[in-house]
Design a protein around this motif. Structure first.
Motif, PDB file in Angstrom:
ATOM      1  N   ARG A  44      34.195  31.488  46.077  1.00  0.00           N
ATOM      2  CA  ARG A  44      34.758  32.294  44.950  1.00  0.00           C
ATOM      3  C   ARG A  44      36.130  31.829  44.819  1.00  0.00           C
ATOM      4  O   ARG A  44      36.457  32.075  43.733  1.00  0.00           O
ATOM      5  CB  ARG A  44      34.573  33.854  45.253  1.00  0.00           C
ATOM      6  CG  ARG A  44      33.181  34.238  45.245  1.00  0.00           C
ATOM      7  CD  ARG A  44      32.970  35.706  45.340  1.00  0.00           C
ATOM      8  NE  ARG A  44      31.305  36.169  45.192  1.00  0.00           N
ATOM      9  CZ  ARG A  44      30.931  37.289  45.324  1.00  0.00           C
ATOM     10  NH1 ARG A  44      31.811  38.113  46.078  1.00  0.00           N
ATOM     11  NH2 ARG A  44      29.597  37.672  45.388  1.00  0.00           N
ATOM     12  N   SER A  47      38.590  26.742  42.478  1.00  0.00           N
ATOM     13  CA  SER A  47      39.071  26.582  41.166  1.00  0.00           C
ATOM     14  C   SER A  47      37.950  26.550  40.039  1.00  0.00           C
ATOM     15  O   SER A  47      37.129  25.905  40.449  1.00  0.00           O
ATOM     16  CB  SER A  47      40.219  25.896  41.006  1.00  0.00           C
ATOM     17  OG  SER A  47      40.429  25.824  39.488  1.00  0.00           O
ATOM     18  N   ASP A  48      37.881  27.162  39.042  1.00  0.00           N
ATOM     19  CA  ASP A  48      36.927  26.975  37.832  1.00  0.00           C
ATOM     20  C   ASP A  48      36.978  25.507  37.348  1.00  0.00           C
ATOM     21  O   ASP A  48      35.927  25.249  36.718  1.00  0.00           O
ATOM     22  CB  ASP A  48      37.027  27.994  36.714  1.00  0.00           C
ATOM     23  CG  ASP A  48      36.616  29.381  37.257  1.00  0.00           C
ATOM     24  OD1 ASP A  48      35.858  29.455  38.139  1.00  0.00           O
ATOM     25  OD2 ASP A  48      37.057  30.378  36.571  1.00  0.00           O
ATOM     26  N   GLU A  49      38.076  24.957  37.393  1.00  0.00           N
ATOM     27  CA  GLU A  49      38.338  23.591  37.287  1.00  0.00           C
ATOM     28  C   GLU A  49      37.548  22.547  37.902  1.00  0.00           C
ATOM     29  O   GLU A  49      37.381  21.208  37.806  1.00  0.00           O
ATOM     30  CB  GLU A  49      39.730  23.499  36.839  1.00  0.00           C
ATOM     31  CG  GLU A  49      40.274  23.834  35.550  1.00  0.00           C
ATOM     32  CD  GLU A  49      41.393  24.767  35.748  1.00  0.00           C
ATOM     33  OE1 GLU A  49      42.156  24.600  36.699  1.00  0.00           O
ATOM     34  OE2 GLU A  49      41.186  25.918  35.148  1.00  0.00           O
ATOM     35  N   ARG A  76      29.299  30.092  41.824  1.00  0.00           N
ATOM     36  CA  ARG A  76      29.027  28.845  40.589  1.00  0.00           C
ATOM     37  C   ARG A  76      28.983  27.532  41.211  1.00  0.00           C
ATOM     38  O   ARG A  76      29.518  27.283  42.243  1.00  0.00           O
ATOM     39  CB  ARG A  76      30.509  29.096  40.135  1.00  0.00           C
ATOM     40  CG  ARG A  76      30.816  27.863  38.832  1.00  0.00           C
ATOM     41  CD  ARG A  76      32.221  27.916  38.298  1.00  0.00           C
ATOM     42  NE  ARG A  76      33.086  27.534  39.220  1.00  0.00           N
ATOM     43  CZ  ARG A  76      33.324  26.198  39.818  1.00  0.00           C
ATOM     44  NH1 ARG A  76      32.669  25.122  39.049  1.00  0.00           N
ATOM     45  NH2 ARG A  76      34.310  25.838  40.587  1.00  0.00           N
ATOM     46  N   ASP A  78      28.051  23.220  40.101  1.00  0.00           N
ATOM     47  CA  ASP A  78      27.383  22.089  38.995  1.00  0.00           C
ATOM     48  C   ASP A  78      26.031  21.473  39.380  1.00  0.00           C
ATOM     49  O   ASP A  78      25.518  21.173  38.240  1.00  0.00           O
ATOM     50  CB  ASP A  78      28.577  21.273  38.969  1.00  0.00           C
ATOM     51  CG  ASP A  78      29.994  21.748  38.569  1.00  0.00           C
ATOM     52  OD1 ASP A  78      30.151  21.980  37.173  1.00  0.00           O
ATOM     53  OD2 ASP A  78      30.744  22.390  39.353  1.00  0.00           O
TER      54      ASP A  78
END
Length: 124
Positions: A44, A47-49, A76, A78
């Motif tokens: 968590r 980083s979202d980037e 999250r 990818d």
């Protein structure tokens, strides 16, 4: 405590699942996955980037179970690569002309997620 020093650039995290992030073979032995202590918080805090790629030797028959577990826990990611060979995972990457080392690897003891200090060095 393991310290990892990173640049301020975006990162790609390539993470094993079983024995690294979740209990090894818990999905088979217990019928469900269980995060190792500290692993969910670690995920968590990425980083979202940054890009997150999970790699696992799990068979495709466990894809829905695996993806549902991650989604239910708000993880999250990818990509997930299933059916990876059981042998070593080798990362090859070139260094930047500035000298920045672009490949990093951390080997962990199975079923023990370590405390890690991730430091972003603005100078890199």
């Amino acid at each position: 405590m393991e310290q990892i020093i990173l640049s301020k650039l975006g990162h790609t995290w390539i993470l094993d699942l079983d024995g690294t992030i979740v209990k090894h073979n818990g999905y088979k032995d217990d019928g469900h996955d269980t995060f190792l202590p500290g692993a969910l918080e670690f995920l968590r805090n990425i980083s979202d980037e940054d890009m997150i790629v999970f790699i696992t030797s799990r068979k495709l028959e466990y894809q829905n179970l695996t993806e549902s577990f991650l989604q239910e826990n708000g993880v999250r990611y990818d990509h997930i690569i299933f059916e990876a060979p059981y042998g070593e995972r080798i990362l090859l990457n070139d260094d930047k002309p500035s000298g920045l080392k672009m490949g990093k690897a951390v080997n962990l003891q199975r079923d023990s997620f370590p405390q890690m200090d991730i430091v972003v060095d603005e100078e890199l």
